[in-house]
Design a protein around this motif. Sequence first.
Motif, PDB file in Angstrom:
ATOM      1  N   ALA A  23       1.178  13.149   1.570  1.00  0.00           N
ATOM      2  CA  ALA A  23       2.089  13.431   2.621  1.00  0.00           C
ATOM      3  C   ALA A  23       2.147  12.480   3.667  1.00  0.00           C
ATOM      4  CB  ALA A  23       1.519  14.944   3.353  1.00  0.00           C
ATOM      5  N   THR A  24       1.654  11.305   3.515  1.00  0.00           N
ATOM      6  CA  THR A  24       1.614  10.281   4.544  1.00  0.00           C
ATOM      7  C   THR A  24       2.758   9.072   4.136  1.00  0.00           C
ATOM      8  OG1 THR A  24      -0.608  10.717   4.808  1.00  0.00           O
ATOM      9  CG2 THR A  24       0.337   8.398   5.306  1.00  0.00           C
ATOM     10  N   GLY A  25       3.292   8.659   5.307  1.00  0.00           N
ATOM     11  CA  GLY A  25       4.165   7.338   5.227  1.00  0.00           C
ATOM     12  C   GLY A  25       4.282   6.833   6.734  1.00  0.00           C
ATOM     13  N   THR A  26       4.259   5.663   6.845  1.00  0.00           N
ATOM     14  CA  THR A  26       4.305   4.692   8.051  1.00  0.00           C
ATOM     15  C   THR A  26       4.499   3.401   7.951  1.00  0.00           C
ATOM     16  OG1 THR A  26       2.863   4.526  10.125  1.00  0.00           O
ATOM     17  CG2 THR A  26       1.758   4.365   7.976  1.00  0.00           C
ATOM     18  N   VAL A  27       4.465   2.853   9.174  1.00  0.00           N
ATOM     19  CA  VAL A  27       4.539   1.311   8.904  1.00  0.00           C
ATOM     20  C   VAL A  27       3.900   0.670  10.216  1.00  0.00           C
ATOM     21  CG1 VAL A  27       6.801   1.351  10.106  1.00  0.00           C
ATOM     22  CG2 VAL A  27       6.183  -0.751   8.852  1.00  0.00           C
ATOM     23  N   PRO A 140      -2.067   1.385   1.091  1.00  0.00           N
ATOM     24  CA  PRO A 140      -1.946  -0.261   1.402  1.00  0.00           C
ATOM     25  C   PRO A 140      -0.547  -0.347   1.943  1.00  0.00           C
ATOM     26  CG  PRO A 140      -1.733  -0.117  -1.002  1.00  0.00           C
ATOM     27  CD  PRO A 140      -2.208   1.555  -0.473  1.00  0.00           C
ATOM     28  N   PHE A 141       0.522   0.364   1.469  1.00  0.00           N
ATOM     29  CA  PHE A 141       1.768   0.050   2.057  1.00  0.00           C
ATOM     30  C   PHE A 141       2.342   1.680   2.645  1.00  0.00           C
ATOM     31  CE2 PHE A 141       0.922  -3.070  -0.979  1.00  0.00           C
ATOM     32  CZ  PHE A 141       1.474  -4.442  -0.327  1.00  0.00           C
ATOM     33  N   GLY A 142       3.154   1.283   3.560  1.00  0.00           N
ATOM     34  CA  GLY A 142       4.022   2.577   3.904  1.00  0.00           C
ATOM     35  C   GLY A 142       4.901   2.189   4.818  1.00  0.00           C
ATOM     36  N   LEU A 143       6.010   3.220   5.109  1.00  0.00           N
ATOM     37  CA  LEU A 143       7.134   3.205   6.024  1.00  0.00           C
ATOM     38  C   LEU A 143       7.818   4.497   6.256  1.00  0.00           C
ATOM     39  CD1 LEU A 143       9.714   1.609   6.921  1.00  0.00           C
ATOM     40  CD2 LEU A 143      10.491   1.491   4.708  1.00  0.00           C
ATOM     41  N   ILE A 162       8.483   5.151   2.598  1.00  0.00           N
ATOM     42  CA  ILE A 162       7.747   4.639   1.191  1.00  0.00           C
ATOM     43  C   ILE A 162       6.239   5.286   1.379  1.00  0.00           C
ATOM     44  CG2 ILE A 162       6.796   2.489   0.457  1.00  0.00           C
ATOM     45  CD1 ILE A 162       9.129   1.160   1.148  1.00  0.00           C
ATOM     46  N   MET A 163       5.791   5.700   0.442  1.00  0.00           N
ATOM     47  CA  MET A 163       4.489   6.266   0.412  1.00  0.00           C
ATOM     48  C   MET A 163       3.918   5.843  -0.769  1.00  0.00           C
ATOM     49  SD  MET A 163       1.920   8.282  -0.904  1.00  0.00           S
ATOM     50  CE  MET A 163       3.134   9.101  -2.082  1.00  0.00           C
ATOM     51  N   THR A 164       2.391   5.266  -0.585  1.00  0.00           N
ATOM     52  CA  THR A 164       1.734   4.583  -1.667  1.00  0.00           C
ATOM     53  C   THR A 164       0.402   5.307  -1.767  1.00  0.00           C
ATOM     54  OG1 THR A 164       0.888   2.781  -0.311  1.00  0.00           O
ATOM     55  CG2 THR A 164       2.806   2.151  -1.632  1.00  0.00           C
ATOM     56  N   LEU A 165      -0.247   5.393  -2.980  1.00  0.00           N
ATOM     57  CA  LEU A 165      -1.583   5.927  -3.241  1.00  0.00           C
ATOM     58  C   LEU A 165      -2.033   4.667  -4.270  1.00  0.00           C
ATOM     59  CD1 LEU A 165      -3.946   7.723  -3.294  1.00  0.00           C
ATOM     60  CD2 LEU A 165      -2.784   8.935  -5.032  1.00  0.00           C
ATOM     61  N   ASN A 166      -3.308   4.051  -3.469  1.00  0.00           N
ATOM     62  CA  ASN A 166      -4.096   3.049  -4.459  1.00  0.00           C
ATOM     63  C   ASN A 166      -5.193   3.628  -5.000  1.00  0.00           C
ATOM     64  OD1 ASN A 166      -4.063   0.499  -5.311  1.00  0.00           O
ATOM     65  ND2 ASN A 166      -5.662  -0.051  -3.821  1.00  0.00           N
ATOM     66  N   ILE A 167      -5.587   3.343  -5.989  1.00  0.00           N
ATOM     67  CA  ILE A 167      -7.005   3.763  -6.591  1.00  0.00           C
ATOM     68  C   ILE A 167      -7.562   2.331  -6.991  1.00  0.00           C
ATOM     69  CG2 ILE A 167      -8.492   5.009  -8.283  1.00  0.00           C
ATOM     70  CD1 ILE A 167      -6.008   6.873  -8.594  1.00  0.00           C
ATOM     71  N   VAL A 218      24.233   9.905   1.074  1.00  0.00           N
ATOM     72  CA  VAL A 218      23.571   9.680  -0.136  1.00  0.00           C
ATOM     73  C   VAL A 218      22.073   9.535   0.110  1.00  0.00           C
ATOM     74  CG1 VAL A 218      24.017   7.057  -0.136  1.00  0.00           C
ATOM     75  CG2 VAL A 218      23.486   8.288  -2.140  1.00  0.00           C
ATOM     76  N   THR A 219      21.248  10.049  -0.960  1.00  0.00           N
ATOM     77  CA  THR A 219      19.902  10.107  -0.720  1.00  0.00           C
ATOM     78  C   THR A 219      19.254   9.735  -2.032  1.00  0.00           C
ATOM     79  OG1 THR A 219      19.757  11.626   1.115  1.00  0.00           O
ATOM     80  CG2 THR A 219      17.813  11.428  -0.017  1.00  0.00           C
ATOM     81  N   LEU A 220      18.431   8.461  -1.980  1.00  0.00           N
ATOM     82  CA  LEU A 220      17.509   8.207  -3.121  1.00  0.00           C
ATOM     83  C   LEU A 220      16.119   8.851  -3.247  1.00  0.00           C
ATOM     84  CD1 LEU A 220      17.265   6.525  -6.028  1.00  0.00           C
ATOM     85  CD2 LEU A 220      16.720   4.618  -4.567  1.00  0.00           C
ATOM     86  N   ASN A 221      15.788   9.443  -4.291  1.00  0.00           N
ATOM     87  CA  ASN A 221      14.283   9.711  -4.246  1.00  0.00           C
ATOM     88  C   ASN A 221      13.624   9.405  -5.771  1.00  0.00           C
ATOM     89  OD1 ASN A 221      13.370  11.665  -2.017  1.00  0.00           O
ATOM     90  ND2 ASN A 221      15.261  12.507  -2.722  1.00  0.00           N
ATOM     91  N   ALA A 222      12.735   8.241  -5.624  1.00  0.00           N
ATOM     92  CA  ALA A 222      12.494   7.723  -6.805  1.00  0.00           C
ATOM     93  C   ALA A 222      10.973   7.351  -6.544  1.00  0.00           C
ATOM     94  CB  ALA A 222      13.055   6.381  -7.079  1.00  0.00           C
ATOM     95  N   ASP A 223      10.244   7.302  -7.880  1.00  0.00           N
ATOM     96  CA  ASP A 223       8.821   6.780  -7.827  1.00  0.00           C
ATOM     97  C   ASP A 223       8.297   6.049  -9.068  1.00  0.00           C
ATOM     98  OD1 ASP A 223       9.041   8.861  -9.603  1.00  0.00           O
ATOM     99  OD2 ASP A 223       7.260  10.032  -8.808  1.00  0.00           O
ATOM    100  N   ASP A 224       7.204   5.614  -8.997  1.00  0.00           N
ATOM    101  CA  ASP A 224       6.683   4.986 -10.223  1.00  0.00           C
ATOM    102  C   ASP A 224       5.159   4.638  -9.965  1.00  0.00           C
ATOM    103  OD1 ASP A 224       6.768   3.378 -12.726  1.00  0.00           O
ATOM    104  OD2 ASP A 224       7.120   1.632 -11.411  1.00  0.00           O
ATOM    105  N   TRP A 225       4.333   4.213 -11.137  1.00  0.00           N
ATOM    106  CA  TRP A 225       3.270   3.592 -10.906  1.00  0.00           C
ATOM    107  C   TRP A 225       3.025   2.131 -11.365  1.00  0.00           C
ATOM    108  CZ3 TRP A 225      -1.407   6.216  -9.817  1.00  0.00           C
ATOM    109  CH2 TRP A 225      -1.172   7.479  -9.604  1.00  0.00           C
ATOM    110  N   GLY A 226       2.421   1.289 -10.537  1.00  0.00           N
ATOM    111  CA  GLY A 226       2.160  -0.329 -10.671  1.00  0.00           C
ATOM    112  C   GLY A 226       0.687  -0.556 -10.827  1.00  0.00           C
ATOM    113  N   TYR A 227       0.579  -1.662 -11.258  1.00  0.00           N
ATOM    114  CA  TYR A 227      -0.737  -2.023 -11.451  1.00  0.00           C
ATOM    115  C   TYR A 227      -1.163  -3.486 -10.937  1.00  0.00           C
ATOM    116  CZ  TYR A 227      -0.354   1.734 -14.584  1.00  0.00           C
ATOM    117  OH  TYR A 227      -0.227   3.167 -14.949  1.00  0.00           O
ATOM    118  N   GLY A 228      -2.303  -3.900 -10.324  1.00  0.00           N
ATOM    119  CA  GLY A 228      -2.592  -5.351  -9.901  1.00  0.00           C
ATOM    120  C   GLY A 228      -3.980  -5.378 -10.026  1.00  0.00           C
TER     121      GLY A 228
END
Length: 457
Positions: A23-27, A140-143, A162-167, A218-228
């Motif tokens: 539920a978090t987003g910030t910058v 690690p990232f938010g906006l 922008i919301m991220t969740l990093n494990i 117009v509103t875009l809602n999108a998501d994905d999983w990434g790896y690093g």
Amino acid sequence: MCRSVLKVFLTGMCCSLVMLILATGTVQAAGFALMEQTVKGLGNAFAGGAASAEDATTVYLNPAGMTLLSGQQISTGLHVIKTSFKFSNSGSTHALQPITGEGLTGYNGGNAGTWNFVPNLYYVNKLNDSWAVGLGINVPFGLTTDWGEGWVGRYYAVKSSIMTLNINPSVAYQVNEKLSIGAGVSVMYMKGEFSQAVDYGTIFNLLGGNPQRDDGKVTLNADDWGYGYNLGVLYQFNHTTRVGISYRSQVDQNLTGDANYTFNNEVTKNKVAAMIAASPYSTWFQDGGAGSSVTLPDSATISLFHQLNPKLALMADIGWAGWSSLPELRIVFDSSQPDSTTTLNWKDAWRFGAGATYQYSDKLKLRCGAMYDQTPIPGPEYRTPRLPDQDRLWTNLGASYAMTKQMSFDFGYSHLFMLGNGDINQAATGENATRGGLTGTFDNTGNIFSAQINYNW
């Protein structure tokens, strides 16, 4: 019994943390990176973060630091962030202004900032004299910026989130008395929401459209999983001085989702639908699939920690972030509609920090620090209301209190002073032809209040 209770506590804490993160987003930091990963570090303006290794948050800051801890330790923190983004218009123009005599209309947008909550959780287990493992769950990232639908820059941005969740599981190995190394992998979920107004009146002006009045959104809602991955090295010159180097890789996010079009009322919706049907672009501006590819930047930090005397410790920090990985924000539609592009042309950015910790008593430590944080935005022609970033000066205070040998608390506060001016000077040409030329100044600031609890056994 105690371990069973602790296991239940940790499980519940993890579940609660994940729900809060979702539920978090910030910058706050330069670009939309979040440095708020440790409350001790916040008190020192994050100086020495890759070398201090004071608690389990070193999982994220430098995994090699886990070898300096003992037993098992958990640290969980919450950062409450209040952002303020205000805009002053100074003659923004419209593409048809020479014909209509009207510049961009709308109010200044009020305050696009919000209250935000950034949690994190870290766990370290020192397995033996050489090996340690750990786990971090963080953001690690938010906006978040929200200007409202009637503001003057609505064709550039209404809401951006922008919301991220990093494990981040990690492992560390102590090579010898002086040298430790560490590594980890990141499994990162990213969710984005981007909205902006659409000036159908200008796009279909020749078909009877009324510029800046026949609007939709117009509103875009999108998501994905990434790896690093992340790497760390810690070298101790002696028992009072050590240096740490850490690196975090880029993470590619191929966000996919849906674009949805809305209108203020049925009259506008029906009028726009008729204009679209009468044009050669009947397949444009339809609800459907859309997405955007984003390469989150890699980063590197070198930190110095020096225990000057039994009471006073000094820290210094130099950090780099590869924001040139984001030349643009491009939204691609599944239909034949052309891409929606915002040119960023961001540059790599640096930060420089210094801090100090004073052992006031056996139980109480006092902290302070300051940091210069460089924006990746190269100039006013590339500043965007989605993220009206500026160079900033962090001024930080903090304290740590040891309740018992096993439990301690950390508190921190930071105020961000924006440096230089926050001018924007977007011309009404190219990708901005129907958005207009947005000209003015952003007045931004931020305050951060943080608390953390640590428990070791």
